[in-house]
Design an enzyme around this catalytic site. Structure first.
Site, PDB file in Angstrom:
ATOM      1  N   GLU A 122      57.385  29.857  30.787  1.00  0.00           N
ATOM      2  CA  GLU A 122      56.933  30.947  31.640  1.00  0.00           C
ATOM      3  C   GLU A 122      57.152  30.592  33.107  1.00  0.00           C
ATOM      4  O   GLU A 122      56.798  29.487  33.502  1.00  0.00           O
ATOM      5  CB  GLU A 122      55.439  31.259  31.423  1.00  0.00           C
ATOM      6  CG  GLU A 122      55.007  32.450  32.262  1.00  0.00           C
ATOM      7  CD  GLU A 122      53.530  32.833  32.093  1.00  0.00           C
ATOM      8  OE1 GLU A 122      52.805  32.141  31.367  1.00  0.00           O
ATOM      9  OE2 GLU A 122      53.132  33.824  32.705  1.00  0.00           O
ATOM     10  N   GLY A 262      48.104  24.671  35.221  1.00  0.00           N
ATOM     11  CA  GLY A 262      46.953  24.222  34.441  1.00  0.00           C
ATOM     12  C   GLY A 262      47.272  24.089  32.960  1.00  0.00           C
ATOM     13  O   GLY A 262      47.053  23.050  32.354  1.00  0.00           O
ATOM     14  N   ALA A 263      47.821  25.145  32.378  1.00  0.00           N
ATOM     15  CA  ALA A 263      48.118  25.131  30.950  1.00  0.00           C
ATOM     16  C   ALA A 263      48.950  26.352  30.611  1.00  0.00           C
ATOM     17  O   ALA A 263      49.115  27.248  31.444  1.00  0.00           O
ATOM     18  CB  ALA A 263      46.831  25.131  30.127  1.00  0.00           C
ATOM     19  N   MET A 264      49.453  26.388  29.366  1.00  0.00           N
ATOM     20  CA  MET A 264      50.367  27.447  28.973  1.00  0.00           C
ATOM     21  C   MET A 264      50.070  27.912  27.556  1.00  0.00           C
ATOM     22  O   MET A 264      49.947  27.112  26.633  1.00  0.00           O
ATOM     23  CB  MET A 264      51.809  26.928  29.090  1.00  0.00           C
ATOM     24  CG  MET A 264      52.864  27.953  28.742  1.00  0.00           C
ATOM     25  SD  MET A 264      52.798  29.383  29.855  1.00  0.00           S
ATOM     26  CE  MET A 264      53.267  30.667  28.729  1.00  0.00           C
ATOM     27  N   GLU A 265      49.998  29.249  27.401  1.00  0.00           N
ATOM     28  CA  GLU A 265      49.511  29.864  26.166  1.00  0.00           C
ATOM     29  C   GLU A 265      50.585  30.092  25.108  1.00  0.00           C
ATOM     30  O   GLU A 265      50.455  31.022  24.300  1.00  0.00           O
ATOM     31  CB  GLU A 265      48.866  31.211  26.522  1.00  0.00           C
ATOM     32  CG  GLU A 265      49.850  32.310  27.008  1.00  0.00           C
ATOM     33  CD  GLU A 265      50.014  32.415  28.517  1.00  0.00           C
ATOM     34  OE1 GLU A 265      49.756  31.406  29.201  1.00  0.00           O
ATOM     35  OE2 GLU A 265      50.412  33.487  29.016  1.00  0.00           O
ATOM     36  N   GLU A 299      43.439  30.012  27.793  1.00  0.00           N
ATOM     37  CA  GLU A 299      44.705  29.983  27.044  1.00  0.00           C
ATOM     38  C   GLU A 299      44.509  30.559  25.645  1.00  0.00           C
ATOM     39  O   GLU A 299      45.359  31.282  25.142  1.00  0.00           O
ATOM     40  CB  GLU A 299      45.264  28.558  26.964  1.00  0.00           C
ATOM     41  CG  GLU A 299      45.460  27.864  28.301  1.00  0.00           C
ATOM     42  CD  GLU A 299      46.214  28.666  29.350  1.00  0.00           C
ATOM     43  OE1 GLU A 299      47.084  29.486  28.961  1.00  0.00           O
ATOM     44  OE2 GLU A 299      45.930  28.494  30.548  1.00  0.00           O
ATOM     45  N   HIS A 302      44.481  34.311  25.737  1.00  0.00           N
ATOM     46  CA  HIS A 302      45.812  34.900  25.909  1.00  0.00           C
ATOM     47  C   HIS A 302      46.436  35.303  24.567  1.00  0.00           C
ATOM     48  O   HIS A 302      47.345  36.134  24.544  1.00  0.00           O
ATOM     49  CB  HIS A 302      46.757  33.896  26.579  1.00  0.00           C
ATOM     50  CG  HIS A 302      46.811  33.997  28.076  1.00  0.00           C
ATOM     51  ND1 HIS A 302      46.912  35.193  28.748  1.00  0.00           N
ATOM     52  CD2 HIS A 302      46.818  33.025  29.044  1.00  0.00           C
ATOM     53  CE1 HIS A 302      46.968  34.955  30.059  1.00  0.00           C
ATOM     54  NE2 HIS A 302      46.910  33.658  30.264  1.00  0.00           N
ATOM     55  N   GLU A 321      47.017  38.145  33.205  1.00  0.00           N
ATOM     56  CA  GLU A 321      46.271  37.071  33.874  1.00  0.00           C
ATOM     57  C   GLU A 321      44.930  37.562  34.428  1.00  0.00           C
ATOM     58  O   GLU A 321      43.910  36.896  34.260  1.00  0.00           O
ATOM     59  CB  GLU A 321      47.115  36.422  34.970  1.00  0.00           C
ATOM     60  CG  GLU A 321      48.361  35.688  34.453  1.00  0.00           C
ATOM     61  CD  GLU A 321      48.056  34.614  33.428  1.00  0.00           C
ATOM     62  OE1 GLU A 321      46.872  34.234  33.272  1.00  0.00           O
ATOM     63  OE2 GLU A 321      49.013  34.161  32.752  1.00  0.00           O
TER      64      GLU A 321
HETATM   65  N1  ARG Z   1      50.355  31.614  31.786  1.00  0.00           N
HETATM   66  C1  ARG Z   1      49.815  30.385  32.311  1.00  0.00           C
HETATM   67  C2  ARG Z   1      48.336  30.643  32.483  1.00  0.00           C
HETATM   68  O1  ARG Z   1      47.615  30.639  31.590  1.00  0.00           O
HETATM   69  C3  ARG Z   1      50.406  29.973  33.591  1.00  0.00           C
HETATM   70  C4  ARG Z   1      51.807  29.505  33.490  1.00  0.00           C
HETATM   71  C5  ARG Z   1      52.498  29.561  34.777  1.00  0.00           C
HETATM   72  N2  ARG Z   1      53.549  28.632  34.824  1.00  0.00           N
HETATM   73  C6  ARG Z   1      54.437  28.602  35.807  1.00  0.00           C
HETATM   74  N3  ARG Z   1      55.353  27.695  35.768  1.00  0.00           N
HETATM   75  N4  ARG Z   1      54.420  29.431  36.798  1.00  0.00           N
HETATM   76  O2  ARG Z   1      47.810  30.986  33.458  1.00  0.00           O
HETATM   77 ZN    ZN Z   2      46.748  32.737  32.122  1.00  0.00          ZN
END
Ligand code: ARG
Ligand code: ZN
Length: 890
Positions: A122, A262-265, A299, A302, A321
């Site tokens: 993402e 922070g993290a990725m879903e 996450e 999501h 978000e």
């Molecule tokens: N979707 C992720 C979240 O939970 C954020 C990921 C964004 N990553 C990036 N490389 N911009 O908020």
């Molecule tokens: Zn998010």
């Protein structure tokens, strides 16, 4: 600066080619990874005959329906692959690429961290892996095969369910994964490496067993328990409050030390920054635990708000978000301390999002254009976006909001949609008109409410409300918005002091109408008069406005100090009480600043001291007491101002803190002792996961007391140093003590920090705390200490957590970053230039420390500009940094 190409929301076109299925084969080798992708391509009615794909990976070969394409039959320019004359019927496209994950320091696409391989796709990382439309409205079913050396990469993971695995010659092995849910490319994930798995399971409300698997490095496995428990709480909560159940048989979480965010879903395979999943009380503060719980929940949530229903395009990012932040905030509030959580969220929004909304990078919750999408993972999209979702909730109530959510899923499950679709679901499910509400998505800037009020004939309170939205670089003139203003009235008469006054709603003033002690007024015009009528007669009525922070606005009302003290002591809304104290703090700092500028003696601040005296005695819970003692930070005080001298405001604020510290020295000592007793009394509560909100409240209060105690008597550091070892079993205490002594010029400060660094030298997350302390200190030798830190064996510019700890913190260190000679600006700009060469995303983030440029007094402004112009002159500057710096220099 290189040429910048902007993308516009108004240019959106539906995709000409869909990719309903994709097979990926990753052949992981020592130095490179070969990727063979097979895309099932489905031409749409609007297809023009040329297939356009995005990609920046080394392209090895292309074939259509098995027929290899000669090089002169396609073009590849600016990472855009165009293949003309493709079939009009569904066909298969084979793409083979070659990746070099060990050389990839951008941490987007496939990259190596500590010898293992991870992905981050993402928003547009998938194109670094293969060639694909790589846009969220192109969704497909993914089947992924991974093969690698068994010893180096014993664990091979991707989205969905494992459908096969086996051995290969040369000590290699393979695994195949299949995700039954169609998803956009940004949710693809792969992990390969030497990781240990901690297992648990969850039974859904319909009785399905879900395997929970958390993958970490072996040495981190002991820190994973709290994250697993948080996940189970989040899964249960989503079932009970939103009626949403998990949909796969396995949910995996992987922790990685090098991660940009922070993290990725990713579907079924969340990837986390170690900082957002690992926690034990020896190395993590209570705030870290709360963050882990919140991010794990975020996450997980999501999976429905983001994955099952995703975004049509990246302009709609807040669709997933803003909504998911709202959901994680509500989860945390339902877990514990709702009132304190709300205040923390508002304080965070004000300290960070309000300045963004008033600065050069201001943009609406749904941006109208972007150059680099990574620059739009902002506080506006996330935090203001969550406030926008909260306003639907405020208008509709919980039941109405949930009706809207149900209709949203009924209509859009499996689709890629827009913020308007969400708004329509909320409106249609409730028969509520949210037409004007659309402006919250298109107008940037924090609205200002100028409110005045008067008591008439003793039984009517007249409110006059004027709203305006300040101009932002993208838009000069704005329209009035639909704003929920939650209000109440309190008596300040002697015989009914502090009592709520029941009133009739303005739309229903007939004498037999019901009365309310609180109401949500709907503002819609540039100016309106609102009449609140009540029984009986009063002499003094205090309005409580924007209760619960019912809208993300700046509200001004000319309260007297006395009225503020009434609200602080008597208001039934915790936010309004906190806000009364914040207003007193802001006034006091402004008065100090005026005195410093004119050279007159500092004011005594009697009303404020009285209010603090009340807070210190009040029986309102330790955590609430702690937040009430929080003084607004500098960035918040700067928002909307011009010609700022950061040092004067800094001194004005420090002087206020000094006054509070010395005036209440005894009370802070007593309260500290009391908090210590209470925390110890409750030490049985925390088992077995070592964090408990009640204890955390007492520790938070202790740390506030510690800071004031050491401010009033810096020499106390000698005693602190002696007693330190007793506290060194719990990071919240260690951190509180180190923060309290961090600006102290005495040698004990360095000794304590060095001890701390030695003790935790092999714990990367704690070393980040050490680098933060070094960079945040006001001590005179901080620049030299930062230079030393850059060369510290535990430091690496390539690790985002470390770079943020040292350089991000330095950007917030007011006296040093804003040193009058410009040395702070030069230092940070130089480091940003270095990082930009390998990790543009992090460089662009750090560059936002310069957002304040145009608001500074002329001398600093020109020093700052000079540094930014130097960066901008680099022809190799990334588009990430180029976009941010370009806006600041405009
Ligand atoms: N979707 C992720 C979240 O939970 C954020 C990921 C964004 N990553 C990036 N490389 N911009 O908020
Ligand atoms: Zn998010």
């Amino acid at each position: 600066m290189p040429q910048q190409t902007a993308h516009y929301l108004k240019d959106y076109r539906a995709p000409e080619y869909l990719v309903p299925a994709i097979r990926l084969d990753f052949d992981i080798r020592e130095e490179h990874t070969a990727v063979a992708a097979e895309l099932s391509i489905q031409p749409q009615p609007n297809a023009g005959g040329t297939l356009v794909l995005q990609g920046s990976a080394e392209l090895v070969s292309l074939a259509i329906n098995g027929q290899r394409l000669p090089e002169n039959s396609y073009s590849l320019e600016n990472n855009t692959l165009s293949i003309p004359n493709v079939p009009a019927q569904p066909f298969s496209l084979s793409v083979s690429t070659r990746l070099y994950p060990h050389a990839n320091k951008s941490l987007m696409g496939l990259y190596a961290s500590g010898g293992n391989l991870y992905t981050q796709c993402e928003p547009e990382g998938f194109r670094k892996i293969t060639y694909h439309p790589d846009r969220p409205d192109v969704m497909g079913i993914y089947t992924t095969r991974i093969s690698a050396d068994r010893a180096r990469y014993p664990v091979l993971l991707s989205n969905g369910n494992r459908t096969g695995s086996g051995s290969l010659p040369d000590n290699r092995h393979w695994a195949e994964w299949h995700d039954p849910f169609a998803k956009p490319s940004y949710l693809f994930a792969l992990v390969a490496g030497d990781l240990v798995c901690t297992r648990d399971s969850f039974t859904t409300k319909s009785g399905r067993q879900v395997a929970l698997e958390f993958f970490t490095r072996a040495e981190d496995a002991g820190k994973v328990r709290f994250g697993i428990e948080s996940l189970k709480h989040a899964m249960r909560w989503d079932e009970t409050r939103f009626g949403l159940e998990y949909d796969l048989d396995i949910f995996m979480v992987v922790a990685v030390g090098d991660f940009n965010m922070g993290a990725m879903e990713n579907k079924g395979l969340n990837i986390f920054n170690t900082a957002c999943v690992l926690a034990d009380s020896r190395s993590a503060t209570d705030a870290d635990f709360e963050r882990v719980e919140g991010v794990i929940a975020h996450e997980y949530f999501h999976n429905w708000t983001g994955n099952r229903v995703t975004c049509r395009d990246w302009f709609q990012l807040s669709l997933k978000e803003g909504l998911t932040v709202f959901r994680d905030q509500e989860f945390s509030a339902d877990r514990a301390s709702r009132e304190v959580r709300r205040i923390e969220n508002v304080a965070f929004l004000r300290a960070h999002q309000f300045p963004e909304d008033a600065g050069p990078t201001a943009h609406p919750v749904r941006p109208a254009s972007y150059v680099e999408m990574n620059n739009f993972y902002t506080l506006t999209v996330y935090e203001k976006g969550a406030e926008v979702v909260r306003m639907y909730h405020t208008f509709l109530g919980e039941a109405g909001f949930q009706k809207g959510m149900q209709l949203y899923f009924q209509r859009h499950d499996g689709q890629a949609v827009t913020c308007d679709d969400f708004r329509a679901a909320m409106a249609d499910a409730n028969g509520f008109d949210f037409e004007q509400f659309a402006l919250w998505y298109s107008q940037a800037g924090t609205p200002v409410l100028e409110v005045s009020g008067s008591l008439q004939a003793g039984n009517r309170f007249m409110l006059n409300v004027r709203q305006s939205i300040p101009p932002t670089p993208d838009m000069a003139a704005k329209q009035p918005m639909m704003i929920p203003l939650k209000v109440a009235l309190f008596s300040a008469d002697e015989d009914s002091f502090g009592e709520p006054i029941p009133f009739r709603l303005p739309e229903n003033l007939s004498a037999d109408a019901n009365t309310h002690t609180e109401a949500v007024l709907t503002l819609q015009q540039a100016e309106e008069n609102i009449e609140l009528q009540f029984e009986g007669a009063y002499r003094q009525v205090v309005p409580s406005l924007l209760r619960g922070f019912s809208a993300p606005v700046n509200l001004h009302y000319a309260y007297s100090d006395h009225e503020l003290s009434v609200l602080l002591a008597c208001d039934s809304d915790p936010f309004a009480r906190w806000e009364a104290a914040q207003t007193l703090y802001r006034r006091a700092i402004a008065a100090n600043e005026a005195a410093l500028v004119s050279g007159s003696p500092l004011p005594e601040h009697r009303a404020l001291l009285q209010a603090i005296d009340y807070v210190l005695r009040a029986d309102i819970g330790a955590a609430f007491q702690a937040v009430l003692l929080g003084v607004p930070g500098e960035a918040e005080l700067w928002a909307g101002r011009k010609n700022i001298d950061p040092l004067i405001i800094h001194r004005a604020r420090e002087a206020l803190l000094d006054l509070i510290a010395s005036h209440f020295a005894e009370q802070f000592a007593a309260l500290n002792a009391e908090a210590r007793r209470m925390e110890e009394e409750q030490s049985g509560l925390a088992e077995p996961y070592e964090y408990h909100p009640q204890q955390a409240g007492w520790r938070a209060l202790r740390n506030v007391c510690r800071a004031f105690i050491l401010r009033a008597s810096p020499a106390h550091i000698a005693e602190v140093a002696e007693r330190y070892p007793q506290m060194a079993h719990n990071m919240t205490h260690e951190w509180g003590i180190l923060c309290a002594i961090n600006h102290n010029e005495r040698p004990e400060r360095n000794r304590l920090l060095e001890q701390f660094a030695a003790k935790f030298r092999s714990d990367d997350l704690v070393m980040c705390k050490y680098f933060t302390l070094i960079a945040a200190s006001h001590r005179a030798d901080t620049p030299a200490q930062i230079q030393a830190a850059l060369a510290h064996p535990a430091f690496s510019l390539e690790n985002p957590n470390k770079a943020r700890a040292l350089l991000g913190s330095f950007g917030r260190n007011v006296p040093h970053f804003h040193a009058a000679d410009g040395s702070g600006y030069a230092f940070l700009a130089g480091q940003i230039g270095r990082i930009d060469r390998f990790n543009p995303q992090i460089a662009a983030r750090l560059a936002q420390a310069f957002n304040i440029c145009a608001q500074l007094e002329p001398q600093r402004r020109s020093l700052m500009r000079a540094e930014l112009e130097k960066l901008a002159a680099d022809p190799a500057l990334s588009k990430d940094s180029g976009e941010i710096i370009g806006k600041i220099l405009q």
